[in-house]
Design a protein around this motif. Structure first.
Motif, PDB file in Angstrom:
ATOM      1  N   PRO A 152       0.818  -1.224   0.000  1.00 25.23           N
ATOM      2  CA  PRO A 152       0.000   0.000   0.000  1.00 25.23           C
ATOM      3  C   PRO A 152       0.833   1.246   0.000  1.00 25.23           C
ATOM      4  N   SER A 153       1.982   1.234   0.645  1.00 25.94           N
ATOM      5  CA  SER A 153       2.815   2.452   0.672  1.00 25.94           C
ATOM      6  C   SER A 153       3.405   2.727  -0.709  1.00 25.94           C
ATOM      7  N   GLN A 154       3.783   1.729  -1.405  1.00 24.88           N
ATOM      8  CA  GLN A 154       4.295   1.960  -2.754  1.00 24.88           C
ATOM      9  C   GLN A 154       3.217   2.496  -3.685  1.00 24.88           C
ATOM     10  N   LEU A 155       2.010   1.959  -3.510  1.00 24.68           N
ATOM     11  CA  LEU A 155       0.886   2.476  -4.325  1.00 24.68           C
ATOM     12  C   LEU A 155       0.652   3.960  -4.064  1.00 24.68           C
ATOM     13  N   ARG A 156       0.768   4.362  -2.802  1.00 28.14           N
ATOM     14  CA  ARG A 156       0.547   5.786  -2.482  1.00 28.14           C
ATOM     15  C   ARG A 156       1.638   6.648  -3.097  1.00 28.14           C
ATOM     16  N   LEU A 157       2.849   6.188  -3.073  1.00 27.50           N
ATOM     17  CA  LEU A 157       3.932   6.975  -3.665  1.00 27.50           C
ATOM     18  C   LEU A 157       3.754   7.119  -5.177  1.00 27.50           C
ATOM     19  N   SER A 158       3.342   6.015  -5.812  1.00 29.53           N
ATOM     20  CA  SER A 158       3.120   6.103  -7.257  1.00 29.53           C
ATOM     21  C   SER A 158       1.965   7.038  -7.596  1.00 29.53           C
ATOM     22  N   ALA A 159       0.923   7.012  -6.768  1.00 27.07           N
ATOM     23  CA  ALA A 159      -0.222   7.922  -6.993  1.00 27.07           C
ATOM     24  C   ALA A 159       0.192   9.365  -6.802  1.00 27.07           C
ATOM     25  N   ALA A 160       1.052   9.606  -5.770  1.00 26.99           N
ATOM     26  CA  ALA A 160       1.532  10.977  -5.547  1.00 26.99           C
ATOM     27  C   ALA A 160       2.372  11.434  -6.718  1.00 26.99           C
ATOM     28  N   ALA A 161       3.173  10.509  -7.261  1.00 32.20           N
ATOM     29  CA  ALA A 161       3.994  10.875  -8.408  1.00 32.20           C
ATOM     30  C   ALA A 161       3.140  11.202  -9.612  1.00 32.20           C
ATOM     31  N   ARG A 162       2.094  10.436  -9.800  1.00 24.18           N
ATOM     32  CA  ARG A 162       1.193  10.732 -10.925  1.00 24.18           C
ATOM     33  C   ARG A 162       0.491  12.071 -10.753  1.00 24.18           C
ATOM     34  N   GLY A 163       0.187  12.440  -9.500  1.00 20.63           N
ATOM     35  CA  GLY A 163      -0.483  13.742  -9.285  1.00 20.63           C
ATOM     36  C   GLY A 163       0.426  14.918  -9.571  1.00 20.63           C
ATOM     37  N   HIS A 164       1.754  14.762  -9.442  1.00 24.03           N
ATOM     38  CA  HIS A 164       2.715  15.843  -9.673  1.00 24.03           C
ATOM     39  C   HIS A 164       3.273  15.830 -11.071  1.00 24.03           C
ATOM     40  N   GLY A 165       2.589  15.207 -11.993  1.00 25.51           N
ATOM     41  CA  GLY A 165       3.049  15.212 -13.376  1.00 25.51           C
ATOM     42  C   GLY A 165       3.819  13.967 -13.734  1.00 25.51           C
ATOM     43  N   GLY A 166       3.817  13.028 -12.922  1.00 20.75           N
ATOM     44  CA  GLY A 166       4.441  11.764 -13.249  1.00 20.75           C
ATOM     45  C   GLY A 166       5.910  11.711 -12.892  1.00 20.75           C
ATOM     46  N   TYR A 167       6.527  12.807 -12.248  1.00 21.45           N
ATOM     47  CA  TYR A 167       7.938  12.758 -11.846  1.00 21.45           C
ATOM     48  C   TYR A 167       8.092  13.585 -10.589  1.00 21.45           C
ATOM     49  N   ASP A 168       9.149  13.432  -9.912  1.00 23.42           N
ATOM     50  CA  ASP A 168       9.409  14.140  -8.677  1.00 23.42           C
ATOM     51  C   ASP A 168      10.914  14.393  -8.599  1.00 23.42           C
ATOM     52  N   SER A 169      11.338  15.592  -7.975  1.00 23.98           N
ATOM     53  CA  SER A 169      12.750  15.960  -7.880  1.00 23.98           C
ATOM     54  C   SER A 169      12.974  16.639  -6.548  1.00 23.98           C
ATOM     55  N   ASP A 170      14.102  16.408  -6.025  1.00 22.34           N
ATOM     56  CA  ASP A 170      14.434  17.028  -4.745  1.00 22.34           C
ATOM     57  C   ASP A 170      14.943  18.456  -4.901  1.00 22.34           C
ATOM     58  N   PHE A 171      15.336  18.924  -6.139  1.00 27.85           N
ATOM     59  CA  PHE A 171      15.919  20.261  -6.349  1.00 27.85           C
ATOM     60  C   PHE A 171      14.911  21.278  -6.951  1.00 27.85           C
ATOM     61  N   SER A 172      13.661  20.910  -7.132  1.00 25.71           N
ATOM     62  CA  SER A 172      12.669  21.830  -7.753  1.00 25.71           C
ATOM     63  C   SER A 172      12.364  23.015  -6.846  1.00 25.71           C
ATOM     64  N   ASP A 173      12.221  22.835  -5.582  1.00 29.56           N
ATOM     65  CA  ASP A 173      11.900  23.946  -4.664  1.00 29.56           C
ATOM     66  C   ASP A 173      13.058  24.934  -4.581  1.00 29.56           C
ATOM     67  N   GLU A 174      14.258  24.480  -4.607  1.00 31.30           N
ATOM     68  CA  GLU A 174      15.407  25.382  -4.541  1.00 31.30           C
ATOM     69  C   GLU A 174      15.497  26.268  -5.772  1.00 31.30           C
ATOM     70  N   GLU A 175      15.225  25.686  -6.942  1.00 32.56           N
ATOM     71  CA  GLU A 175      15.280  26.486  -8.173  1.00 32.56           C
ATOM     72  C   GLU A 175      14.212  27.576  -8.186  1.00 32.56           C
ATOM     73  N   ASN A 176      13.023  27.220  -7.764  1.00 34.38           N
ATOM     74  CA  ASN A 176      11.947  28.249  -7.719  1.00 34.38           C
ATOM     75  C   ASN A 176      12.296  29.358  -6.729  1.00 34.38           C
ATOM     76  N   GLY A 177      12.891  29.049  -5.634  1.00 38.71           N
ATOM     77  CA  GLY A 177      13.258  30.072  -4.657  1.00 38.71           C
ATOM     78  C   GLY A 177      14.313  31.018  -5.181  1.00 38.71           C
ATOM     79  N   GLU A 178      15.283  30.446  -5.906  1.00 35.18           N
ATOM     80  CA  GLU A 178      16.313  31.316  -6.485  1.00 35.18           C
ATOM     81  C   GLU A 178      15.734  32.286  -7.514  1.00 35.18           C
ATOM     82  N   LYS A 179      14.817  31.805  -8.338  1.00 34.47           N
ATOM     83  CA  LYS A 179      14.192  32.689  -9.338  1.00 34.47           C
ATOM     84  C   LYS A 179      13.411  33.823  -8.697  1.00 34.47           C
ATOM     85  N   SER A 180      12.670  33.502  -7.640  1.00 34.37           N
ATOM     86  CA  SER A 180      11.880  34.557  -6.975  1.00 34.37           C
ATOM     87  C   SER A 180      12.784  35.589  -6.333  1.00 34.37           C
ATOM     88  N   VAL A 181      13.897  35.170  -5.766  1.00 32.60           N
ATOM     89  CA  VAL A 181      14.847  36.113  -5.156  1.00 32.60           C
ATOM     90  C   VAL A 181      15.449  37.021  -6.214  1.00 32.60           C
TER      91      VAL A 181
END
Length: 330
Positions: free
Chosen positions: A3-32
């Motif tokens: 069940p935990s793997q299913l939830r992770l796959s569903a979360a990935a599908r909700g975010h466009g089918g991929y996930d990255s650990d550096f996306s939040d940092e890039e958005n913060g740099e652009k706003s600054v």
């Protein structure tokens, strides 16, 4: 685990089918970077004398002061647009509104108000002398200026109380002189008769400013008004003076001739016996009379060689006008 793997796959599908650990940092740099660029642009566009904008809510005291300043500016604008009387009324109404009272307390009393006519009535004089002109204030000067504009040849009379032997006299003004009132028409205030006018001299006694005075005035009245003027005692009538002309000596000439004839007749009756002497005397007298008559008729030939003839004095233009208007202004 499943069940935990299913939830992770569903979360990935909700975010466009991929996930990255550096996306939040890039958005913060652009706003600054965007905020920095905006601040730099704002600093370039700001002027040196421009105040900094306050992003937060201002203090209550500062807001109250700004509001009072704006209200004062509006009130000043409305007061300048008003007239002096409207501004005075507004201030009075505001005073009554804030402090209480009645509008009648602010109304000015007009009991002591005086017009120019009131001042002239208080200081007017029938005749001005040197003592009256000693202490002159502006009120007396105004009355004296009005007095100088009056015409003081004939008077206008008020004969309404003639039975009480009380009369009122005043001088004429310009309109009455132009219309002929008091000279070519009756001088009574309530009469306009133009026929049968007579001139009268009246010793006018009056009391003025607690002082008794007299003035000799002249006026022209019709027969009916003349009767009112002379109701108690007769006044002096002004008549035209006879001209001193040739009429007076002509009237005396026949008397002189009659006396001469009477004297000659007496001499003839007394001296009948001395006819020769009388004839000689008459001849002498006739010679003398002829000489005198020649002298009176004109100058002799010898007189022409004595000197220039003395010309008779001619009358001036003013003297001719005086003689012409002598009977007119009585």
């Amino acid at each position: 685990m499943v069940p935990s793997q299913l939830r992770l796959s569903a979360a990935a599908r909700g975010h466009g089918g991929y996930d990255s650990d550096f996306s939040d940092e890039e958005n913060g740099e652009k706003s600054v970077q965007k905020t920095k660029s905006i601040k730099e642009d704002g600093l370039l566009l700001t002027k040196p004398f421009q105040k900094a904008k306050q992003g937060g809510v201002v203090h209550r005291q500062f807001a109250a002061e700004e509001w009072d300043r704006e209200e004062a500016r509006k009130r000043r604008f409305h007061l300048i647009a008003m007239t002096a009387y409207e501004r005075h009324k507004k201030f009075v109404n505001d005073y009554i509104l804030y402090y209480g009272g009645k509008i009648e307390d602010f109304r000015r009393s007009g009991a002591n108000d005086k017009t120019d006519l009131d001042v002239i009535r208080e200081n007017h004089r029938f005749l001005w002398n040197e003592d009256d002109e000693a202490d002159m204030n502006w009120e007396k000067r105004l009355a004296k200026k009005y007095y100088d504009k009056l015409f003081k040849e004939y008077c206008i009379a008020d004969l309404s109380r003639y039975k009480e032997n009380k009369f009122g006299f005043r001088w004429r003004h310009e309109k009455e002189v132009i219309s002929g009132k008091g000279q070519f028409s009756c001088g009574n205030k309530h009469c306009d008769e133009k026929e049968g006018l007579k001139s009268w001299e009246v010793n006018f006694g009056y009391v003025e400013h607690d002082e008794k005075r007299n003035a000799l005035v002249k006026l022209r009245l019709c027969p009916e008004c003349s009767y009112k003027l002379n109701f108690h005692h007769r006044r002096k009538e002004v008549k035209a003076h006879k001209k001193r002309g040739t009429a007076v000596p002509n009237s005396k000439e026949p008397k002189i001739k009659k006396t001469k004839l009477s004297c000659s007749a007496k001499k003839k009756s007394k001296k009948k016996t001395h006819k020769d002497q009388v004839s000689s005397e008459e001849s002498d007298h006739s010679d003398k009379d002829s000489d005198n008559s020649d002298a009176q008729d004109g100058p002799s030939d010898a007189d022409f060689w004595k000197g220039p003839l003395q010309e008779a004095d001619e009358k001036s233009r003013e003297e001719e006008f005086d003689e012409y208007f002598q009977d007119l202004f009585l």
